[in-house]
Design a protein around this motif. Structure first.
Motif, PDB file in Angstrom:
ATOM      1  N   CYS A   1      39.680 -19.265  35.906  1.00 44.50           N
ATOM      2  CA  CYS A   1      38.539 -20.185  35.845  1.00 44.50           C
ATOM      3  C   CYS A   1      38.798 -21.380  36.769  1.00 44.50           C
ATOM      4  CB  CYS A   1      38.350 -20.667  34.406  1.00 44.50           C
ATOM      5  SG  CYS A   1      37.049 -21.899  34.191  1.00 44.50           S
TER       6      CYS A   1
ATOM      7  N   SER B   1      38.298 -24.437  36.241  1.00 41.34           N
ATOM      8  CA  SER B   1      38.806 -25.652  35.584  1.00 41.34           C
ATOM      9  C   SER B   1      40.327 -25.782  35.694  1.00 41.34           C
ATOM     10  CB  SER B   1      38.403 -25.674  34.110  1.00 41.34           C
ATOM     11  OG  SER B   1      37.006 -25.609  34.009  1.00 41.34           O
TER      12      SER B   1
ATOM     13  N   TRP C   1      38.750 -23.573  23.766  1.00 43.41           N
ATOM     14  CA  TRP C   1      39.539 -24.682  24.346  1.00 43.41           C
ATOM     15  C   TRP C   1      39.085 -26.042  23.838  1.00 43.41           C
ATOM     16  CZ3 TRP C   1      36.214 -27.711  27.019  1.00 43.41           C
ATOM     17  CH2 TRP C   1      35.203 -27.136  27.787  1.00 43.41           C
TER      18      TRP C   1
ATOM     19  N   ARG D   1      34.457 -12.525  38.422  1.00 42.44           N
ATOM     20  CA  ARG D   1      35.511 -13.154  37.645  1.00 42.44           C
ATOM     21  C   ARG D   1      36.766 -12.289  37.684  1.00 42.44           C
ATOM     22  NH1 ARG D   1      35.368 -18.365  36.229  1.00 42.44           N
ATOM     23  NH2 ARG D   1      35.738 -18.811  34.054  1.00 42.44           N
TER      24      ARG D   1
HETATM   25 ZN    ZN Z   1      36.964 -22.339  32.050  1.00 41.60          ZN
END
Ligand code: ZN
Ligand code: ZN
Length: 366
Positions: free
Chosen positions: A40, A42, A87, A361
């Protein structure tokens, strides 16, 4: 125990896969053998320094696995359970948890951003020196100790790769549509950015019955991928995009415009792409300290709404099983999101491919 993990020592320096120590789960914690962890953006923000964090850190916040052991006082989860990991742990009793905004839980935000478990200490270390946990999960590792409140049980016939994606990209994207914006059937939706989150916004918009789903990306390959997920019109970023959106939407602009990139100039463009009275939803994370020029003169006169969407305004305990069920019944093509899998040792290659924009992804599979 000794585990293999991908450690980020400093921004700009590739992840290092090494053997580190993981302590036993304490009260209210669970040891999970990680089966899959998503690549990801992030986590990449830690690499670029756009997200500042205590170092060294084990990133990885989009994970799923099997519960191995549980600490004292764990009641909802037992060993052998398959779990998708959230998360954003929420306490259930603070102001935000009681007002249907558990993703903004104020009890756990401190330790979460300190990179520790909820008691303020790390379970990861090397040679006695602490190693920090990203988002209390640190799932770029074979095993992780995580808070029980981060674990959402999944049916055993849900593939672990899909369960992992439900833990971040799916919930962030589909939640932005269903929870944050509450898109109405027949409406027009524009989505800036067709990465992991953007593709889920597109799927969510189709689920909500949007009539037009316009995907905007810099990369033509991403446009082709977006079509597979339900985009009805594809636009390549550039000066003609706003006019094109207006042509598609009767000259008005889209009812809902989602930003899944996290760049101030794209956020500003969203305001031009939305119709008067419409809503802009900022779902992409921009760099800490960046700022966006939002002209109040337009907001007031045209009654445009701008809202943030953090983790799809999710309640993971409620939403993860919902998305898993929609997937099982064929309403969400989550299998198509899994474009490539990698070993933990290939993590730097996996991030290079994410940045190339050629894939939907990627996931690490253990
Ligand atoms: Zn993420
Ligand atoms: Zn709370």
């Amino acid at each position: 125990m000794k585990i293999k993990a991908a450690v980020l020592h400093e921004p700009g320096v590739p992840f290092k896969v090494e053997t580190i120590d993981l302590a036993e789960p304490r009260e209210g914690e669970v040891l999970v053998r990680i089966a899959a962890a998503g690549i990801c953006h992030s986590d990449w923000h830690l690499m670029t320094g756009a997200t500042q964090h205590a170092l060294p850190v084990v990133p990885g916040h989009e994970g799923a696995g099997t519960v191995v052991t549980t600490g004292l006082g764990v009641s909802r989860i037992k060993s052998g359970d398959h779990v998708a990991l959230s998360w954003a742990p929420s306490c259930g009793t603070c102001y935000y948890c009681l007002h249907e905004k558990p993703s903004l839980c104020e009890t756990f935000v401190g330790p979460l951003w300190a990179g520790t478990m909820l008691d303020g200490q790390t379970r990861l270390s090397k040679n006695g020196e602490p190693i920090y946990h990203f988002s209390s999960l640190a799932c770029f590792a074979e095993y992780a100790v995580v808070p029980e409140v981060c674990c959402v049980p999944m049916a055993k016939d849900i593939p672990m790769t899909i369960a992992a994606l439900i833990g971040c990209a799916v919930t962030t994207g589909i939640g932005a549509v269903l929870n944050t914006a509450q898109v109405r059937p027949g409406s027009s939706v524009a989505v800036y950015g067709a990465g992991g989150v953007g593709l889920n916004i597109i799927m969510g918009a189709r689920l909500a019955g949007a009539a037009h789903i316009i995907a905007i990306d810099t990369n033509e390959t991403k446009g082709d991928i977006a079509t597979e997920f339900g985009a009805t019109e594809i636009l390549i970023s550039g000066p003609e995009v706003i006019n094109a959106i207006k042509r598609i939407t009767g000259g008005r602009g889209a009812d809902y415009v989602f930003e899944a990139v996290g760049l101030p100039h794209v956020q500003e463009e969203c305001l031009s792409a939305v119709r008067p009275g419409g809503m802009v939803i900022l779902a992409g994370l921009s760099a800490m300290g960046s700022s966006t020029n939002i002209p109040g003169a337009i907001l007031t006169r045209q009654e445009k709404t701008i809202t943030g969407s953090y983790y799809g305004s999710a309640n993971p305990t409620r939403d993860f099983p919902l998305y898993a069920g929609l997937y099982q019944r064929g309403f969400l093509a989550l299998d198509k999101l899994v474009s490539r899998t990698y070993t933990l040792e290939q993590i730097n290659e996996a991030y290079a491919e994410m940045l190339s924009g050629e894939i939907a992804r990627g996931l690490i599979v253990y």
